[in-house]
Scaffold this active site. Structure first.
Site, short mmCIF file in Angstrom:
data_model
loop_
_atom_site.label_atom_id
_atom_site.label_comp_id
_atom_site.label_asym_id
_atom_site.label_seq_id
_atom_site.Cartn_x
_atom_site.Cartn_y
_atom_site.Cartn_z
N LYS A 83 0.00 -16.09 8.44
CA LYS A 83 -0.04 -14.74 8.53
C LYS A 83 -1.57 -14.78 9.33
CE LYS A 83 -2.45 -12.65 5.44
NZ LYS A 83 -2.99 -11.79 4.32
N LYS A 124 -13.11 -13.25 9.74
CA LYS A 124 -11.94 -14.05 8.91
C LYS A 124 -11.03 -14.56 9.81
CE LYS A 124 -9.48 -15.46 5.63
NZ LYS A 124 -9.67 -16.56 4.74
N THR A 132 -7.29 -10.16 3.20
CA THR A 132 -7.00 -10.35 4.63
C THR A 132 -6.09 -9.55 5.35
OG1 THR A 132 -7.86 -12.66 4.21
CG2 THR A 132 -6.99 -12.29 6.16
N LEU A 148 -4.93 -7.72 -2.02
CA LEU A 148 -3.63 -7.84 -1.93
C LEU A 148 -3.13 -8.44 -0.75
CD1 LEU A 148 -3.30 -3.75 -2.15
CD2 LEU A 148 -3.18 -5.51 -3.96
N PRO A 149 -1.68 -8.92 -0.59
CA PRO A 149 -1.49 -9.96 0.05
C PRO A 149 -1.39 -9.53 1.54
CG PRO A 149 0.54 -9.40 -1.50
CD PRO A 149 -0.75 -8.40 -1.80
P1 NAD Z 1 -0.92 -13.32 -4.28
O1 NAD Z 1 0.41 -13.05 -3.66
O2 NAD Z 1 -1.06 -14.46 -5.32
O3 NAD Z 1 -1.59 -11.88 -4.90
C1 NAD Z 1 -1.51 -10.85 -4.64
C2 NAD Z 1 -1.33 -9.93 -5.68
O4 NAD Z 1 -1.22 -8.61 -5.37
C3 NAD Z 1 0.13 -10.36 -6.39
O5 NAD Z 1 0.16 -10.53 -8.02
C4 NAD Z 1 1.05 -8.98 -6.05
O6 NAD Z 1 1.64 -8.51 -7.40
C5 NAD Z 1 -0.20 -7.87 -6.13
N1 NAD Z 1 0.25 -6.64 -5.42
C6 NAD Z 1 0.68 -6.41 -4.42
N2 NAD Z 1 0.94 -5.05 -4.19
C7 NAD Z 1 0.32 -4.35 -5.08
C8 NAD Z 1 0.02 -3.05 -5.24
N3 NAD Z 1 0.38 -2.08 -4.62
N4 NAD Z 1 -0.44 -2.91 -6.35
C9 NAD Z 1 -0.98 -3.91 -7.43
N5 NAD Z 1 -0.89 -5.25 -7.09
C10 NAD Z 1 -0.17 -5.30 -5.77
O7 NAD Z 1 -2.12 -13.48 -2.88
P2 NAD Z 1 -3.48 -14.34 -3.14
O8 NAD Z 1 -3.31 -15.78 -2.82
O9 NAD Z 1 -4.44 -13.85 -4.25
O10 NAD Z 1 -4.14 -13.62 -1.74
C11 NAD Z 1 -4.65 -12.30 -1.61
C12 NAD Z 1 -5.44 -12.11 -0.34
O11 NAD Z 1 -6.56 -13.02 -0.17
C13 NAD Z 1 -4.26 -12.41 1.07
O12 NAD Z 1 -4.55 -11.22 1.95
C14 NAD Z 1 -4.99 -13.71 1.50
O13 NAD Z 1 -4.62 -14.05 2.86
C15 NAD Z 1 -6.40 -13.82 1.27
N6 NAD Z 1 -6.91 -15.27 0.68
C16 NAD Z 1 -6.06 -16.00 -0.01
C17 NAD Z 1 -6.71 -17.38 0.07
C18 NAD Z 1 -5.71 -18.52 -0.73
O14 NAD Z 1 -6.34 -19.52 -0.93
N7 NAD Z 1 -4.84 -18.09 -1.54
C19 NAD Z 1 -7.70 -17.74 0.62
C20 NAD Z 1 -8.63 -16.74 1.45
C21 NAD Z 1 -7.85 -15.38 1.53
#
Ligand code: NAD
Length: 299
Positions: free
Chosen positions: A250, A175, A100, A65-66
């Site tokens: 973030k 991280k 994260t 999740l975000p």
């Molecule tokens: P994203 O916003 O693409 O995806 C998050 C998903 O979670 C969304 O589809 C949203 O609808 C869903 N969501 C939110 N609340 C919810 C709930 N209560 N129930 C069900 N679904 C829910 O984000 P992302 O890029 O996939 O990143 C996710 C995590 O990974 C974050 O914490 C980010 O910091 C970390 N991260 C991202 C990257 C990257 O390159 N994108 C790299 C490393 C770590």
């Protein structure tokens, strides 16, 4: 066959859930976004109607999740009387949260899980969307060694490196230390490249000189911020895709909160957070974080 509930099917969670499905696990996926669910359904993954139904009969629950507030409200419920998901997960299940988030939130949720006989580890990742698709992520795990060993067969299908950082929350701390360093490195690399170019140097030649000299670093090796130097880097694709400025912001915010809590000195981390914040305010929040070079480049 082990049943896995996967919650959060965004840029990272979508391909991670798909890799588990391809590896033969019975995945029950859920996201609040119908579009994200449909993408997985199109790949043949079973999609649940709600988070609560996805965890029915699951042996392992994975969430991606975000941010902290999403993880806390999903598992513990809201002030609005919404029941937390922990109430729907049976005792003995292993929960892997790969989001994260703040280490303190990981500890709070893991403690509540433990009271219900549910084991929980924090397992944030590095490697970006490319690593999520290829199944080559690095997992930084916080939690009991025995729980990490239970998680390993699942993590191995999504990643290439698995590290045990320490107790619950330690994965999150590792991280943010890594991402604080990365955020600083990207700004330093951008400054050096912009200085060279302002003096008439070819950015490709300068990048190669620094890459093989004492300034060599991951940004020069894999993720050059100057357009045209590296064909596959986000810089050469108008900074699309990759790791967004707002996500870096973030993580740098989490690093500063953590530094304040333990009274650590992180002067460059603080400055980097402010530079990414200014860059985001200027309308670049959704661009890859390497676009921060725009702050120091000639317009
Ligand atoms: P994203 O916003 O693409 O995806 C998050 C998903 O979670 C969304 O589809 C949203 O609808 C869903 N969501 C939110 N609340 C919810 C709930 N209560 N129930 C069900 N679904 C829910 O984000 P992302 O890029 O996939 O990143 C996710 C995590 O990974 C974050 O914490 C980010 O910091 C970390 N991260 C991202 C990257 C990257 O390159 N994108 C790299 C490393 C770590």
């Amino acid at each position: 066959m082990q049943k896995i509930a996967f919650i959060g099917l965004g840029h990272m969670g979508g391909p991670m859930a798909l890799n588990l499905h391809k590896a033969g696990f019975a995945v029950s996926a859920f996201d609040l976004s119908a579009e994200a669910c449909q993408k997985l359904a199109d790949e043949g993954v079973a999609v649940a109607e709600s988070a609560a139904t996805s965890v029915a009969g699951a042996d392992v629950v994975v969430s991606m999740l975000p941010a902290s507030q999403h993880v806390e409200s999903l598992y513990l419920g809201g002030g609005d009387g919404k029941v937390g998901l922990l109430e729907h997960i049976r005792a003995g299940v292993l929960v892997i949260d790969s989001s994260t988030i703040a280490a303190g939130t990981s500890r709070k949720v893991a403690e509540a899980a433990s009271k219900r006989g549910i084991a929980m580890i924090d397992a944030p990742v590095s490697g970006g969307t490319g690593g999520a698709i290829a199944g080559t992520l690095t997992f930084m795990v916080g939690g009991e060694v025995a729980d990490l060993e239970r998680a390993r067969p699942v993590l191995e299908k999504m990643g290439a490196n698995i590290f045990h950082a320490g107790g619950v929350g330690a994965g999150q701390t590792a991280k943010i230390c890594n991402n604080m360093l990365l955020g600083i490195l990207m700004i330093g690399t951008s400054e050096a490249l912009a200085l060279g170019v302002a003096n008439g140097l070819d950015p490709k030649v300068l990048s190669e000189i620094m890459r093989r000299s004492s300034g060599g670093n991951w940004a020069l090796e894999k993720y050059n911020p100057m357009p045209g130097v590296m064909e596959n880097a986000p810089a050469s694709k108008n900074y699309a895709g990759g790791f967004g400025t707002d996500l870096m912001l973030k993580d740098l915010g989490l690093a500063q909160e953590n530094a304040a809590a333990v009274r650590a000195a992180t002067p460059l981390g603080g400055l980097a957070r402010n530079l990414y914040a200014a860059h985001s305010l200027a309308g670049n929040g959704l661009l890859d974080f390497s676009s921060v070079i725009k702050l120091v480049q000639k317009g």
